[in-house]
Design an enzyme around this catalytic site. Structure first.
Site, short mmCIF file in Angstrom:
data_model
loop_
_atom_site.label_atom_id
_atom_site.label_comp_id
_atom_site.label_asym_id
_atom_site.label_seq_id
_atom_site.Cartn_x
_atom_site.Cartn_y
_atom_site.Cartn_z
CG HIS A 385 39.70 38.67 44.72
ND1 HIS A 385 39.85 38.09 45.95
CD2 HIS A 385 39.43 39.98 44.95
CE1 HIS A 385 39.68 39.00 46.89
NE2 HIS A 385 39.44 40.16 46.31
CG ASP A 389 40.16 35.48 50.80
OD1 ASP A 389 39.39 35.41 49.81
OD2 ASP A 389 40.04 34.77 51.82
#
Length: 414
Positions: A385, A389
């Site tokens: 992450h 995204d």
């Protein structure tokens, strides 16, 4: 004069290894380039060949020792001086040499009494099936056992065990077991397993791991395989499997969402204009991940042939380290073992991994409102992450789902 056997160059960034097993013992003759030892590196098992023909004089290191590239592990002596005429044994009590007898000429060797040299792959099969290698006729070079020899012997033993005996056999009396007896066994981790453990833990400690899920209706892929599998195998000499569809679908998605195919290097993001797909393959000593280079440029047949070759050589232990270096994206198929759902861990420095799972019939609400049983598979995309995204991860997974449910998208590049 003895010749030193040294640890060969093991590949870029690999500076040491662990001695896994000796394939030759002191006193045994060896041929030039014949394997005498097996080394365990961070990624694969590597056989060490003898640089000369002769007799193995001594082991310099022991099984389990960590050794660096270039280190001496054994010494090979001249075969001419390997079997002295036992002059000391031939002398009588007075110290005088006994007259030559028929024993001065060594008797013909009994093939059954000779030590067996087994390759790591053959040795694993022998242990797995519990067969006696000394009772198997080898069909390989110089009478060495092959994997097919071991498998045939194991099959024959099973068939013999199933045949009813004509003699009355008294029931075996089980040895008494102490009540409440509990046993433990300690086994040293292989170097490969230690590396896997370290890398997976490092991935958890470094990356911001997150997994997104989706499911895919495999009807179209299964129909395509059913319709074309015979023609495909006839033309290309390989079965049309599921992995070709998933690799192609992943390449399509990664082109549209390049961050999933990228990696973090310090404070920079490295984007790739190619797709090197790492394919997780089960090997006897653990999971290995060879790389399909330029998968985005390959046909279905090239992908399937490459994967089949990786799988075979992973079991044989003959994959090279160069074949497992790099990779920009990983696909892991836990479905072959029956996994319904999982959260795979990324393969650093990659930023994402796709987890495939088993196909099972489940009720699905169709567009017209009817309910039908469809062959469904859960897909899991784990990603870093820090770089990817949530929107990008979901988009990439949806692209894969769409391509698998409508394989025509792969053909017309949608």
């Amino acid at each position: 004069m003895a010749t030193d056997v040294q640890v060969p160059t093991l590949g870029e960034s690999i500076t040491e290894a662990t001695l896994g097993e000796w394939l030759k013992q002191p006193g045994e003759t060896v041929g030039r380039d014949e394997p005498i030892a097996s080394l365990e590196t961070d990624k694969v098992a590597v056989e060490v060949p003898s640089p000369v023909a002769g007799v193995l004089q001594e082991h310099v290191v022991a099984v389990g020792d960590t050794i660096e590239v270039g280190a001496v592990i054994a010494r090979i002596g001249d075969s001419k001086g390997a079997a002295p005429a036992k002059a000391e044994a031939a002398k009588d009590a007075s110290g005088k040499s006994a007259p030559a007898t028929a024993e001065a000429t060594p008797p013909a060797a009994d093939p059954d009494s000779q030590p067996l040299t087994l390759s790591p792959a053959v040795r694993r099969l022998v242990l797995e099936h519990g067969v006696d290698p000394s009772k198997i006729h080898g069909t390989g070079k110089d009478g060495r056992l092959t994997k097919d020899d071991v498998l045939a012997a194991a099959k024959a033993e099973k068939a013999e065990a199933r045949e009813p005996s004509m003699e009355r056999v008294e029931p075996a009396v089980a040895a008494p077991v102490a009540s409440g007896e509990r046993r433990e066994e300690r086994v040293r981790m292989t170097r490969l397993r230690q590396t896997i453990a370290k890398r997976l833990k490092d991935a958890q400690n470094t990356a911001a791991l997150l997994t997104t899920f989706n499911d895919v209706d495999m009807t179209a892929v299964m129909d395509a395989r059913k319709q074309y599998k015979e023609l495909f195998e006839k033309k290309h000499g390989i079965r049309l499997g599921f992995m070709g569809f998933f690799v192609q679908a992943a390449c399509l998605a990664l082109r549209d969402v390049p961050s999933v195919n990228a990696r973090i290097d310090g404070d920079e993001i490295v984007y790739h204009d190619y797709v090197d797909v790492s394919v997780a393959v089960s090997a006897p000593n653990g999971l290995v991940v060879p790389v399909i280079r330029n998968a985005d440029q390959m046909t279905f047949a090239e992908i399937e042939n490459t994967i089949a070759d990786f799988g075979k050589r992973a079991k044989d232990g003959t994959l090279s380290m160069d074949e497992m270096r790099g990779g920009t994206f990983t696909i892991s198929n836990g479905g072959v073992f029956g996994s319904l759902l999982s959260t795979p861990i990324i393969n650093p420095p990659q930023s994402a991994v796709l987890g495939m799972h088993r196909i099972e019939q489940r009720p699905v609400v169709m567009p017209d409102g009817s309910i039908a049983a469809r062959p469904m598979m859960y897909l899991a995309l784990s990603y870093d992450h820090r770089l990817v995204d949530g929107r990008e991860a979901v988009t990439a997974l949806v692209r894969m789902k769409e391509a698998l449910e409508d394989p025509m998208r792969l053909l017309i590049d949608l």
